[in-house]
Write an enzyme that holds these catalytic residues in place. Structure first.
Site, PDB file in Angstrom:
ATOM      1  CD  GLU A 137      -3.114  -0.955   1.920  1.00 48.96           C
ATOM      2  OE1 GLU A 137      -3.657   0.084   2.449  1.00 48.96           O
ATOM      3  OE2 GLU A 137      -3.501  -2.039   2.704  1.00 48.96           O
ATOM      4  CE1 TYR A 161      -0.723  -0.541   7.775  1.00 46.76           C
ATOM      5  CE2 TYR A 161      -1.850  -0.779   5.657  1.00 46.76           C
ATOM      6  CZ  TYR A 161      -0.922  -1.052   6.439  1.00 46.76           C
ATOM      7  OH  TYR A 161      -0.071  -2.401   6.270  1.00 46.76           O
ATOM      8  CE  LYS A 165       4.047  -1.468   7.640  1.00 40.80           C
ATOM      9  NZ  LYS A 165       4.767  -2.241   8.722  1.00 40.80           N
TER      10      LYS A 165
END
Length: 354
Positions: A137, A161, A165
Site C-alpha cells: 500500500e 495507514y 508504513k
C-alpha cells in the site's frame, strides 16, 4: 539456544510466522514481543504454550528500555518486525495511533536494535539481520492497465495507514545507509488465512455470513487486490531472512489479482458448499455500502525478484488457500467468538452505521 526476536508475534501474520517457524526441525528459539492491542491474541499461540523455545513478553515497541533489556538477555541473531497498526479504516478514523505505533514504534525499535548490534563482535554483526515487514500500500494505487508494483516503484501512500508504513520503511532504509545496520525490507500484498482479525474483508465476510448478517462491500466492489496466503508469506520471510541481501527490498505477492466482489462471491460459494444455509445462498446477504474515503482502486505485486534471486513462489493458489481459510474458520468457532468482543462490535457499528 540461538534466538530470533519477533515483534507483533500475537497478531495475524506474526502469530502465523511464530507457529510456522517453531514447526521447523532445529529452529531457533523465538522471543515474542507484543503489546496485545485489540488485534493481538495469545490464544492464537496456544500451540506453543509451554514450548521452551518460545518466550513471550508483553511490552510496547515504543519502550526502548524494555526492548533493549530483552535484546541484552536473549541476544537474538535477528529481529523480525511485524508489529503494526494495519487497518486502513481505523487509520481514517484515528490516525494518531498509526503514527505512534508504525512510525514512533519503528524508530524506538531501531534505536534499541542499533545499540545492541553495535555491541556485538564482528562475526555476529555481519550475521545479524533486521527484517522489516511492510505492505504494497506504500506504492499507492494502480490504474487498470498499469504494471504491478516492483521494488523500485515510487512511494505514493494515500491513507494514514500506508503513509505511516511508508515512513517506517524510509526510517529502516536510513538506518542501513547511515549506520550500516544490516536490514531487509519486505512489501507484501493482501494476506489472508487463519487467525486474521475479523475486520478485514475475508474473515469479516466469513463471520458475518455465518452469523446471518449483511456482507458489506465498499462502493461498486471492483477494487482490485493481490491476495497472498499467509503460510506462503511466512515461507517467503524465512527465505529472505536466510538468503536475502542486506539493504535490499523484496516484494512478496500471490500473483492473484481479484476484485473485492469476486472474493466475496467465492467465499459465499465455498460456504454454500461447506456449510449450506437452510434456504438460499450466502450471496443473498451481500450489501453494497458507501465507499471509504480515498479508497485505492488497485494493488498488484511483481514478485519476480524474489523468485529469481531466492527461488520463492507461492505454493497456494487463491482457490486452495481460500478453501483452507474457510475450513479453518469453520473448525475454530471458539477462537472466532472470543475475538468478537464488545470493542469489536462497537467498531463495526460505528464503521458501517451509514
Amino acid at each position: 539456544m540461538s534466538n530470533i526476536l519477533v515483534t507483533g508475534g500475537a497478531g495475524f501474520i506474526g502469530a502465523n510466522f511464530v507457529l510456522d517457524w517453531l514447526r521447523q526441525a532445529g529452529a531457533d528459539g523465538i522471543v515474542n514481543v507484543d503489546k496485545l492491542t485489540y488485534a493481538g491474541n495469545r490464544e492464537s499461540l496456544a500451540e506453543v504454550e509451554g514450548d521452551v523455545r518460545h518466550v513471550f513478553s508483553q511490552i510496547d515497541i515504543c519502550d526502548t528500555a524494555a526492548v533493549s533489556c530483552l535484546l541484552k538477555v536473549h541476544r537474538p541473531r535477528a529481529v523480525l518486525h511485524f508489529a503494526a497498526e494495519s487497518h486502513v479504516d481505523r487509520s481514517i478514523l484515528a490516525p494518531g495511533q498509526f503514527v505512534q505505533t508504525n512510525i514512533v514504534g519503528t524508530f524506538s525499535l531501531l534505536e534499541a536494535v542499533l545499540a545492541y548490534w553495535q555491541g556485538l563482535d564482528m562475526s555476529a554483526r555481519e550475521a545479524f539481520r533486521f527484517l522489516h515487514v511492510s505492505t504494497d500500500e506504500v506504492f499507492g494505487s494502480l490504474g487498470p492497465a498499469e504494471p504491478p508494483f516492483s521494488e523500485t516503484s515510487r512511494y505514493q501512500p494515500n491513507s494514514p495507514y500506508s503513509a505511516s508504513k511508508a515512513a517506517s520503511d524510509h526510517m529502516v532504509r536510513a538506518y542501513h545507509h547511515t549506520y550500516g545496520l544490516p536490514v531487509l525490507i519486505t512489501n507484501c500484498s493482501n494476506n489472508y488465512g487463519p487467525f486474521q482479525f475479523p475486520e478485514k474483508l475475508i474473515p469479516l465476510t466469513i463471520t458475518n455470513a455465518l452469523a446471518g448478517k449483511s456482507l458489506p462491500v465498499y462502493g461498486d466492489g471492483l477494487n482490485v487486490r493481490d491476495w497472498l496466503y499467509v503460510g506462503d508469506h511466512c515461507t517467503a520471510i524465512r527465505e529472505i531472512l536466510a538468503r536475502g541481501r542486506a539493504g535490499e527490498t523484496y516484494n512478496v505477492g500471490g500473483w492473484n489479482e481479484k476484485t473485492n466482489i469476486e472474493v466475496v462471491h467465492t467465499l459465499c460459494d465455498l460456504l454454500d458448499e461447506l456449510k449450506p444455509k437452510a434456504a438460499g445462498s450466502y450471496r443473498d446477504q451481500i450489501a453494497f455500502v458507501r465507499d471509504r474515503p480515498g479508497h485505492d482502486r488497485r494493488y498488484a505485486i511483481n514478485a519476480s525478484k524474489l523468485a529469481q534471486e531466492l527461488g520463492w513462489t507461492p505454493a497456494e493458489t487463491f482457490e486452495s488457500g481460500l478453501r483452507k481459510t474457510v475450513q479453518w474458520y469453520l473448525h475454530n468457532e471458539a477462537w472466532v467468538q472470543d475475538v468478537l468482543s464488545g470493542e469489536y462490535r462497537n467498531w463495526m457499528s460505528k464503521q458501517y452505521a451509514a
